[in-house]
Design a protein around this motif. Structure first.
Motif, PDB file in Angstrom:
ATOM      1  N   THR A 101       0.773   1.894  12.113  1.00 19.45           N
ATOM      2  CA  THR A 101       0.701   0.748  10.931  1.00 19.45           C
ATOM      3  C   THR A 101       0.681   1.179   9.733  1.00 19.45           C
ATOM      4  OG1 THR A 101       0.187  -0.937  12.874  1.00 19.45           O
ATOM      5  CG2 THR A 101       0.359  -1.693  10.568  1.00 19.45           C
ATOM      6  N   TRP A 102      -0.798   1.779   9.594  1.00 19.95           N
ATOM      7  CA  TRP A 102      -1.160   2.313   8.328  1.00 19.95           C
ATOM      8  C   TRP A 102       0.060   3.292   7.683  1.00 19.95           C
ATOM      9  CZ3 TRP A 102      -3.505  -1.126   6.127  1.00 19.95           C
ATOM     10  CH2 TRP A 102      -4.775  -1.810   6.912  1.00 19.95           C
ATOM     11  N   ARG A 103       0.381   4.322   8.526  1.00 19.92           N
ATOM     12  CA  ARG A 103       1.334   5.157   7.916  1.00 19.92           C
ATOM     13  C   ARG A 103       2.852   4.558   7.789  1.00 19.92           C
ATOM     14  NH1 ARG A 103      -0.658  10.231  11.975  1.00 19.92           N
ATOM     15  NH2 ARG A 103      -2.479  10.530  10.669  1.00 19.92           N
ATOM     16  N   SER A 104       3.083   3.280   8.075  1.00 23.96           N
ATOM     17  CA  SER A 104       4.061   2.652   7.663  1.00 23.96           C
ATOM     18  C   SER A 104       4.126   1.769   6.193  1.00 23.96           C
ATOM     19  CB  SER A 104       4.604   1.585   8.846  1.00 23.96           C
ATOM     20  OG  SER A 104       3.950   0.646   8.814  1.00 23.96           O
ATOM     21  N   VAL A 105       2.885   1.884   5.734  1.00 22.17           N
ATOM     22  CA  VAL A 105       2.856   1.014   4.387  1.00 22.17           C
ATOM     23  C   VAL A 105       3.685   1.810   3.519  1.00 22.17           C
ATOM     24  CG1 VAL A 105       1.158   0.739   2.618  1.00 22.17           C
ATOM     25  CG2 VAL A 105       0.477   0.016   4.790  1.00 22.17           C
ATOM     26  N   ASP A 106       4.234   1.001   2.569  1.00 20.86           N
ATOM     27  CA  ASP A 106       5.292   1.503   1.522  1.00 20.86           C
ATOM     28  C   ASP A 106       4.785   2.244   0.552  1.00 20.86           C
ATOM     29  OD1 ASP A 106       7.943   0.172   2.585  1.00 20.86           O
ATOM     30  OD2 ASP A 106       6.648  -1.301   2.827  1.00 20.86           O
ATOM     31  N   ARG A 107       3.197   1.806   0.123  1.00 23.72           N
ATOM     32  CA  ARG A 107       2.870   2.297  -1.340  1.00 23.72           C
ATOM     33  C   ARG A 107       1.330   1.889  -0.959  1.00 23.72           C
ATOM     34  NH1 ARG A 107       5.948   4.214  -2.559  1.00 23.72           N
ATOM     35  NH2 ARG A 107       7.175   3.706  -4.405  1.00 23.72           N
ATOM     36  N   PHE A 108       0.641   3.194  -0.965  1.00 26.81           N
ATOM     37  CA  PHE A 108      -1.073   2.894  -0.873  1.00 26.81           C
ATOM     38  C   PHE A 108      -1.477   3.052  -2.448  1.00 26.81           C
ATOM     39  CE2 PHE A 108      -0.430   4.163   3.435  1.00 26.81           C
ATOM     40  CZ  PHE A 108      -1.509   3.532   3.968  1.00 26.81           C
ATOM     41  N   ILE A 109      -2.182   2.172  -2.984  1.00 33.24           N
ATOM     42  CA  ILE A 109      -2.975   2.229  -4.160  1.00 33.24           C
ATOM     43  C   ILE A 109      -4.373   2.664  -3.973  1.00 33.24           C
ATOM     44  CG2 ILE A 109      -4.115   0.940  -6.116  1.00 33.24           C
ATOM     45  CD1 ILE A 109      -2.002  -1.031  -5.892  1.00 33.24           C
ATOM     46  N   ALA A 110      -4.678   4.051  -4.330  1.00 31.79           N
ATOM     47  CA  ALA A 110      -5.972   4.720  -4.495  1.00 31.79           C
ATOM     48  C   ALA A 110      -6.680   4.312  -5.821  1.00 31.79           C
ATOM     49  CB  ALA A 110      -5.670   6.279  -4.164  1.00 31.79           C
ATOM     50  N   LEU A 111      -7.810   3.772  -5.641  1.00 27.41           N
ATOM     51  CA  LEU A 111      -8.641   3.501  -6.741  1.00 27.41           C
ATOM     52  C   LEU A 111      -9.016   4.681  -7.452  1.00 27.41           C
ATOM     53  CD1 LEU A 111     -10.590   0.534  -5.080  1.00 27.41           C
ATOM     54  CD2 LEU A 111      -8.516   0.344  -6.603  1.00 27.41           C
ATOM     55  N   THR A 112      -9.117   5.791  -7.126  1.00 27.13           N
ATOM     56  CA  THR A 112      -9.570   7.041  -7.681  1.00 27.13           C
ATOM     57  C   THR A 112      -8.678   8.183  -7.064  1.00 27.13           C
ATOM     58  OG1 THR A 112     -11.329   7.452  -6.171  1.00 27.13           O
ATOM     59  CG2 THR A 112     -11.811   5.959  -7.890  1.00 27.13           C
ATOM     60  N   THR A 113      -9.070   9.303  -7.633  1.00 27.59           N
ATOM     61  CA  THR A 113      -8.613  10.584  -6.931  1.00 27.59           C
ATOM     62  C   THR A 113      -8.951  11.093  -5.540  1.00 27.59           C
ATOM     63  OG1 THR A 113      -9.957  11.757  -8.371  1.00 27.59           O
ATOM     64  CG2 THR A 113      -7.817  11.611  -9.210  1.00 27.59           C
ATOM     65  N   ALA A 114     -10.322  10.520  -5.506  1.00 28.88           N
ATOM     66  CA  ALA A 114     -11.018  10.844  -4.237  1.00 28.88           C
ATOM     67  C   ALA A 114     -10.414   9.992  -3.321  1.00 28.88           C
ATOM     68  CB  ALA A 114     -12.500  10.618  -4.549  1.00 28.88           C
ATOM     69  N   VAL A 115     -10.111   8.692  -3.232  1.00 29.13           N
ATOM     70  CA  VAL A 115      -9.434   8.019  -2.411  1.00 29.13           C
ATOM     71  C   VAL A 115      -7.881   8.546  -2.175  1.00 29.13           C
ATOM     72  CG1 VAL A 115      -8.518   5.824  -1.642  1.00 29.13           C
ATOM     73  CG2 VAL A 115     -10.626   6.056  -2.679  1.00 29.13           C
ATOM     74  N   ALA A 116      -7.252   8.863  -2.963  1.00 32.13           N
ATOM     75  CA  ALA A 116      -5.928   9.881  -2.876  1.00 32.13           C
ATOM     76  C   ALA A 116      -6.122  10.996  -2.074  1.00 32.13           C
ATOM     77  CB  ALA A 116      -5.365  10.044  -4.255  1.00 32.13           C
ATOM     78  N   ASP A 117      -7.250  11.701  -2.249  1.00 37.01           N
ATOM     79  CA  ASP A 117      -7.644  12.954  -1.331  1.00 37.01           C
ATOM     80  C   ASP A 117      -7.809  12.303   0.226  1.00 37.01           C
ATOM     81  OD1 ASP A 117      -7.441  14.823  -3.381  1.00 37.01           O
ATOM     82  OD2 ASP A 117      -9.602  14.762  -3.712  1.00 37.01           O
ATOM     83  N   HIS A 118      -8.585  11.344   0.339  1.00 38.43           N
ATOM     84  CA  HIS A 118      -8.747  10.877   1.581  1.00 38.43           C
ATOM     85  C   HIS A 118      -7.384  10.433   2.271  1.00 38.43           C
ATOM     86  CE1 HIS A 118      -9.912   7.656   4.831  1.00 38.43           C
ATOM     87  NE2 HIS A 118      -9.209   6.858   3.945  1.00 38.43           N
ATOM     88  N   ARG A 123      -4.339  11.408   1.683  1.00 38.40           N
ATOM     89  CA  ARG A 123      -3.562  12.760   2.107  1.00 38.40           C
ATOM     90  C   ARG A 123      -4.252  13.317   3.328  1.00 38.40           C
ATOM     91  NH1 ARG A 123      -4.519  13.861  -3.495  1.00 38.40           N
ATOM     92  NH2 ARG A 123      -2.643  13.198  -4.775  1.00 38.40           N
ATOM     93  N   ASP A 124      -5.515  13.430   3.421  1.00 31.89           N
ATOM     94  CA  ASP A 124      -6.266  14.057   4.542  1.00 31.89           C
ATOM     95  C   ASP A 124      -5.738  13.065   6.052  1.00 31.89           C
ATOM     96  OD1 ASP A 124      -7.954  15.878   5.713  1.00 31.89           O
ATOM     97  OD2 ASP A 124      -9.330  14.212   6.260  1.00 31.89           O
ATOM     98  N   TYR A 125      -5.527  11.762   5.720  1.00 29.25           N
ATOM     99  CA  TYR A 125      -5.132  10.989   6.706  1.00 29.25           C
ATOM    100  C   TYR A 125      -3.616  11.101   7.263  1.00 29.25           C
ATOM    101  CZ  TYR A 125      -4.734   6.434   9.414  1.00 29.25           C
ATOM    102  OH  TYR A 125      -4.652   5.419  10.491  1.00 29.25           O
ATOM    103  N   GLY A 126      -3.069  11.992   6.091  1.00 24.82           N
ATOM    104  CA  GLY A 126      -1.493  12.228   6.690  1.00 24.82           C
ATOM    105  C   GLY A 126      -0.393  11.437   5.852  1.00 24.82           C
ATOM    106  N   ILE A 127      -0.927  10.791   4.522  1.00 24.79           N
ATOM    107  CA  ILE A 127      -0.020   9.981   3.812  1.00 24.79           C
ATOM    108  C   ILE A 127       0.607  10.927   2.732  1.00 24.79           C
ATOM    109  CG2 ILE A 127       0.108   7.879   2.375  1.00 24.79           C
ATOM    110  CD1 ILE A 127      -0.676   7.268   5.308  1.00 24.79           C
ATOM    111  N   PRO A 128       1.956  11.148   2.863  1.00 27.98           N
ATOM    112  CA  PRO A 128       2.577  11.893   1.891  1.00 27.98           C
ATOM    113  C   PRO A 128       2.431  11.556   0.306  1.00 27.98           C
ATOM    114  CG  PRO A 128       4.027  10.500   2.875  1.00 27.98           C
ATOM    115  CD  PRO A 128       2.896  10.142   3.417  1.00 27.98           C
ATOM    116  N   ASP A 129       2.256  12.443  -0.625  1.00 26.61           N
ATOM    117  CA  ASP A 129       2.056  12.231  -2.026  1.00 26.61           C
ATOM    118  C   ASP A 129       2.716  10.906  -2.646  1.00 26.61           C
ATOM    119  OD1 ASP A 129      -0.176  13.845  -2.205  1.00 26.61           O
ATOM    120  OD2 ASP A 129       1.108  15.363  -3.179  1.00 26.61           O
TER     121      ASP A 129
END
Length: 417
Positions: free
Chosen positions: A164-181, A183-189
């Motif tokens: 389900t999470w991997r089907s989300v169309d766009r993730f808003i990462a509040l900071t660059t550290a959340v973006a790293d998290h 990516r580590d989970y498998g979400i493409p840039d």
């Protein structure tokens, strides 16, 4: 805008941000349909509804029915999800997609992986559940609400909803550290956008005051104990005043410190006028979290008031003060952040201290923080204008709301004005 509000008895920055975001979008001319549930509803639920609560994090049937009806009636361009637990469930993503509505989610914590959402257990950073199909360590250690049964339910929910999470169309990462998290989970840039929260503009900052302000929940992960250990390495009065504001389980620690030293004042919990007054009286705001704090709103409040920040080099804190540097997505512990490169501008920093655009970050260790405290006091006035400038450029509602509307337009394929 879908959000499960946290209990009002437990003040939540997430609730505040959702309310502000709705107001900011509405002021910008966006029609917002709030789809809100609250954990405060649980005690008054009927017995049949309460009987379904154990499965609601996985699939909340009433929420899906109500959301589906709203989607059919109003045909929104986008569903923007914040917190889905426990009364909405991540299933709302599937419900929206079934009606052809794209989904944006703001990631406020690490609950795609971690049952508590904090990556923090027993006083230290913990990432034992990273990379596991099922978060068994969370069950063993009762990470969710101190209950093995509830932790098992949350760990199962996270496993079930990985697709389900991997089907989300766009993730808003509040900071660059959340973006790293993510990516580590498998979400493409291409499905991750870094967009922080905003707070209303408090107006022209007052002239810098004196000393330091620590304003946070008084809980272990917020680092009050770390701060006091560092503070005690300096003679009473050497750093000017330290004001501690907030409430929580560590309140006795704050009260004891204020009784012990003349340079420490415990302010207790503050209302909005009290927050503004405390900021005006201080020169530097402290954010000494010992977990990967996602986006401490107190830092944005400090920058808006023209107050530089001294914080630990964990989570989103380096990003907020403009000191984030490339690092491995796996996370940063004390040994890793201690070797961060020194800032390139201004006087040489003590070992373990890095200067950013609007403040300083240090390793989450008493010695490093103690070394940084006099540096921050000496440099506060010079950095105050840069702190306000960073707020205006990065965290002002006009800037952040435009960015959010652009994200909506991108996923919905509709033109912006």
């Amino acid at each position: 805008m879908a959000h499960n509000r946290y209990r009002e008895a437990q003040p939540s920055g997430e609730n505040t941000i959702v309310d502000a975001e709705i107001a900011q979008l509405t002021a910008a001319g966006v029609e917002v349909l709030p789809f809100i549930r609250s954990s405060d509803e649980i005690p008054s639920m009927s017995k049949p509804a309460k009987a379904l609560l154990p499965i609601s994090p996985i699939w909340a049937p009433k929420a899906q029915h109500d959301l589906d009806r709203l989607l059919v009636e109003h045909r929104p361009d986008v569903l923007h999800l914040h917190n889905p637990y426990p009364l909405l469930s991540p299933w709302v993503v599937r419900t929206a997609h079934r009606r052809g509505v794209p989904v944006v989610q703001t990631v406020h914590n690490y609950r795609q992986v971690c049952s508590s959402g904090l990556y923090f257990r027993d006083g230290v950073i913990c990432q034992d559940c990273r990379g596991r199909a099922l978060g068994v360590p969370a069950v063993v250690h009762r990470c969710y609400r101190g209950s093995r049964a509830q932790s098992a339910l949350m760990a199962t929910t996270l496993a079930v909803h990985r697709p389900t999470w991997r089907s989300v169309d766009r993730f808003i990462a509040l900071t660059t550290a959340v973006a790293d998290h993510l990516r580590d989970y498998g979400i493409p840039d291409e499905r991750i956008v870094v967009k922080p929260n905003a707070i209303p503009d408090p107006g022209t900052p007052a002239a810098p005051g004196d000393g330091f302000l620590y304003m946070a929940r008084l809980t272990p992960e917020k680092g009050l104990d770390l701060l006091l250990k560092a503070w005690r390495r300096h003679p009473d009065g050497a750093l000017g005043p330290l004001r501690i504001a907030g409430d929580g389980e560590l309140r006795p620690l704050a009260e004891a410190a204020a009784a012990e030293r003349a340079d420490i004042t415990f302010l207790g919990p503050l209302d909005r006028p009290g927050v503004r007054a405390a900021l005006a009286e201080s020169a530097v705001v402290l954010a000494t979290s010992t977990w990967h704090d996602v986006l401490p709103t107190v830092i944005i409040e400090a920058l808006a008031s023209g107050r530089p920040v001294l914080g630990t080099a964990l989570g989103g804190i380096p990003y907020l003060v403009g000191a984030d540097t490339p690092r491995e997505p796996a996370g940063t512990g004390p040994a890793e952040v201690a070797s961060a490169p020194a800032g390139s501008s201004g006087p040489a920093m003590p070992s373990g201290v890095e200067r950013g655009e609007a403040g300083w970050v240090v390793a989450p260790e008493p010695a490093a923080l103690a070394a940084a405290l006099p540096v921050a006091r000496a440099g506060a006035a010079a950095l105050a204008p840069a702190a306000r400038a960073r707020y205006e450029r990065t965290f002002h509602p006009d800037v952040v709301t435009k960015r959010l509307i652009d994200i909506y337009a991108d996923v919905a394929a509709v033109p912006t004005s």
